[in-house]
Scaffold this motif. Sequence first.
Motif, PDB file in Angstrom:
ATOM      1  N   GLU A 185      22.646  24.131  17.097  1.00  0.00           N
ATOM      2  CA  GLU A 185      23.391  23.011  16.277  1.00  0.00           C
ATOM      3  C   GLU A 185      22.719  22.635  15.642  1.00  0.00           C
ATOM      4  OE1 GLU A 185      24.592  20.506  18.849  1.00  0.00           O
ATOM      5  OE2 GLU A 185      25.816  21.681  20.260  1.00  0.00           O
TER       6      GLU A 185
ATOM      7  N   ARG B 246      20.326  23.820  13.167  1.00  0.00           N
ATOM      8  CA  ARG B 246      20.385  24.880  11.662  1.00  0.00           C
ATOM      9  C   ARG B 246      21.661  24.460  11.234  1.00  0.00           C
ATOM     10  NH1 ARG B 246      16.435  28.111  11.856  1.00  0.00           N
ATOM     11  NH2 ARG B 246      15.078  28.154  14.093  1.00  0.00           N
ATOM     12  N   GLU B 247      22.294  24.324  12.146  1.00  0.00           N
ATOM     13  CA  GLU B 247      24.130  24.282  11.715  1.00  0.00           C
ATOM     14  C   GLU B 247      24.512  22.997  10.738  1.00  0.00           C
ATOM     15  OE1 GLU B 247      28.763  24.090  13.066  1.00  0.00           O
ATOM     16  OE2 GLU B 247      27.159  25.086  14.067  1.00  0.00           O
ATOM     17  N   ARG B 248      23.632  21.196  11.142  1.00  0.00           N
ATOM     18  CA  ARG B 248      23.590  20.786  10.768  1.00  0.00           C
ATOM     19  C   ARG B 248      23.150  20.548   9.213  1.00  0.00           C
ATOM     20  NH1 ARG B 248      22.841  15.577  15.263  1.00  0.00           N
ATOM     21  NH2 ARG B 248      23.110  15.091  12.613  1.00  0.00           N
TER      22      ARG B 248
ATOM     23  N   ARG C 290      25.130  22.312   6.684  1.00  0.00           N
ATOM     24  CA  ARG C 290      25.809  21.457   6.384  1.00  0.00           C
ATOM     25  C   ARG C 290      25.167  20.736   4.593  1.00  0.00           C
ATOM     26  NH1 ARG C 290      28.720  19.323  11.299  1.00  0.00           N
ATOM     27  NH2 ARG C 290      27.492  20.600  12.031  1.00  0.00           N
TER      28      ARG C 290
END
Length: 112
Positions: A91, A93-95, A98
Amino acid sequence: MTTPRRAPDPYYGQGSGANLADILERVLDKGIVIAGDIRINLLDIELLTIKLRLIVASVDKAKEMGIDWWETDPALSSRARRDELARENAELRERLARLEELEPRRAEEEAP
């Protein structure tokens, strides 16, 4: 006046260990459920309700019944703790990805 004392039963306490072991084995093998509710009312107004559920069974029997919450509780399972950390890491890494995508756009918008 003396009253005759009865000698203790020679089997007292000896068989109870085996019986307790047998009972424990049966309970763990079959499982036992104890359920109860406690309700506290005042003038027909329910103030507090406590629902108690207790299941005593072996791990194998509990899994047979579909009860395996200890496997997914991070406080009780190192695998669950690793899974939770891996999910949190993904999570984050995804943020971060973005945010990094947004940064060049902001730089272009701010340029004169």
